[in-house]
Design an enzyme around this catalytic site. Structure first.
Site, PDB file in Angstrom:
ATOM      1  N   PHE A  68      -4.435   5.860   8.167  1.00  0.00           N
ATOM      2  CA  PHE A  68      -3.980   4.888   9.161  1.00  0.00           C
ATOM      3  C   PHE A  68      -3.290   5.658  10.280  1.00  0.00           C
ATOM      4  O   PHE A  68      -3.172   6.885  10.246  1.00  0.00           O
ATOM      5  CB  PHE A  68      -3.019   3.872   8.516  1.00  0.00           C
ATOM      6  CG  PHE A  68      -1.829   4.507   7.850  1.00  0.00           C
ATOM      7  CD1 PHE A  68      -0.655   4.704   8.545  1.00  0.00           C
ATOM      8  CD2 PHE A  68      -1.895   4.908   6.530  1.00  0.00           C
ATOM      9  CE1 PHE A  68       0.438   5.302   7.937  1.00  0.00           C
ATOM     10  CE2 PHE A  68      -0.805   5.503   5.905  1.00  0.00           C
ATOM     11  CZ  PHE A  68       0.362   5.694   6.617  1.00  0.00           C
ATOM     12  N   GLY A  69      -2.825   4.931  11.284  1.00  0.00           N
ATOM     13  CA  GLY A  69      -2.084   5.571  12.368  1.00  0.00           C
ATOM     14  C   GLY A  69      -2.930   6.589  13.115  1.00  0.00           C
ATOM     15  O   GLY A  69      -4.068   6.316  13.526  1.00  0.00           O
ATOM     16  N   ASP A 102      10.725   7.676   6.592  1.00  0.00           N
ATOM     17  CA  ASP A 102      10.401   7.415   7.992  1.00  0.00           C
ATOM     18  C   ASP A 102       9.596   8.602   8.478  1.00  0.00           C
ATOM     19  O   ASP A 102       9.956   9.756   8.202  1.00  0.00           O
ATOM     20  CB  ASP A 102      11.669   7.242   8.833  1.00  0.00           C
ATOM     21  CG  ASP A 102      11.357   6.635  10.198  1.00  0.00           C
ATOM     22  OD1 ASP A 102      10.808   5.523  10.237  1.00  0.00           O
ATOM     23  OD2 ASP A 102      11.653   7.275  11.230  1.00  0.00           O
ATOM     24  N   GLY A 112       0.817  -1.203   0.000  1.00  0.00           N
ATOM     25  CA  GLY A 112       0.000   0.000   0.000  1.00  0.00           C
ATOM     26  C   GLY A 112       0.852   1.254   0.000  1.00  0.00           C
ATOM     27  O   GLY A 112       0.540   2.236  -0.681  1.00  0.00           O
TER      28      GLY A 112
END
Length: 252
Positions: free
Chosen positions: A193-194, A74, A11
């Site tokens: 997400f997250g 990151d 994804g």
């Protein structure tokens, strides 16, 4: 030209491809993005103390093993009142890596008493491009760059194991992108997400507001935005777009 995206998340590969293709234009036809997962490469141990260091570690681990340019990112959430936490620990803030509901619940509990105007935060992303030296090559254990950071993966017994470098590193580029906003008090939205359901970006898509019950007319969370709306303002989008000139230089 093949470029490896240092991820096992297909994804994320799709998202990064979409972002880069928008800025690369016609050059996108000359690039094939593949994931580290599709090449069966192990994840490196993220021993960096900043987003930049961890992005470079992930890209180096791929480039020195494959001889192909590698892109890695990151990212995480920085909450001002928490002294920039959770930061690089964002994905495992509640202990288990990637447990979104637990991470969100812990974050809300930690800032429960903080007034709305003090709940400022930002998502930050570091995106790295590492280009290997395929002419010189290497035969050393540990991918060490100018800053002295050594790349490790995880051995069978769980201990860090230095990565065997088949190629030296020719060049490295790392860029940062931020998405400022604030943390709300309850989750909204089904996308992303997250921490996306808790985060309201300062930049909002024109003419769009929340339609959630009891929140009609309020600004959208990241999780209420479409992927295109989020990519247009996201920290990852900004960092990756800043990498485009370095990627274009590989083609010309």
């Amino acid at each position: 030209m093949q470029i490896v995206v240092a991820t096992h998340n297909e994804g994320k590969l799709v998202e990064i491809r979409r972002i880069l293709e928008e800025d690369l234009g016609a050059d996108a036809e000359n690039i094939e993005l593949v994931s580290a997962g599709s090449l069966h490469l192990p994840d490196p141990v993220e021993t960096g103390v900043t987003f930049q260091e961890n992005a470079l570690l992930k890209a180096r681990a791929v480039a020195i093993r494959t001889g192909l340019p590698a892109v890695a990112d990151d990212s995480g959430l920085i909450v001002d009142v928490m002294g920039n936490a959770p930061g690089i620990l964002s994905a495992r803030w509640a202990g288990a890596h990637g447990h979104d509901k637990a991470n969100n619940a812990l974050l809300l509990a930690q800032i429960e008493d903080i007034p709305d105007d003090k709940r400022t935060a930002r998502f930050r992303c570091a995106a790295a491009l590492v280009v290997p030296d395929t002419e010189t090559g290497a035969d050393v254990t540990g991918g060490v760059a100018a800053d002295g950071i050594t790349v490790h993966t995880t051995a069978a017994d769980g201990s860090p194991a230095p990565v065997h470098a088949r190629y030296a590193i020719k060049s490295e580029t790392v860029e940062l992108g931020d998405m400022p906003g604030r943390i709300i008090r309850e989750a909204r939205g089904e996308h992303g997400f997250g921490y996306d359901p808790l985060f309201v970006p300062d930049d909002q898509p024109a003419g769009r507001v929340s339609t959630e019950p009891d929140h009609e007319g309020e600004p959208l969370t990241s999780a209420e935005m479409t992927p295109a709306e989020k990519n247009a303002i996201s920290h990852r989008g900004k960092a990756l777009k800043a990498l485009v000139p370095a990627i274009e230089a590989l083609l010309h």
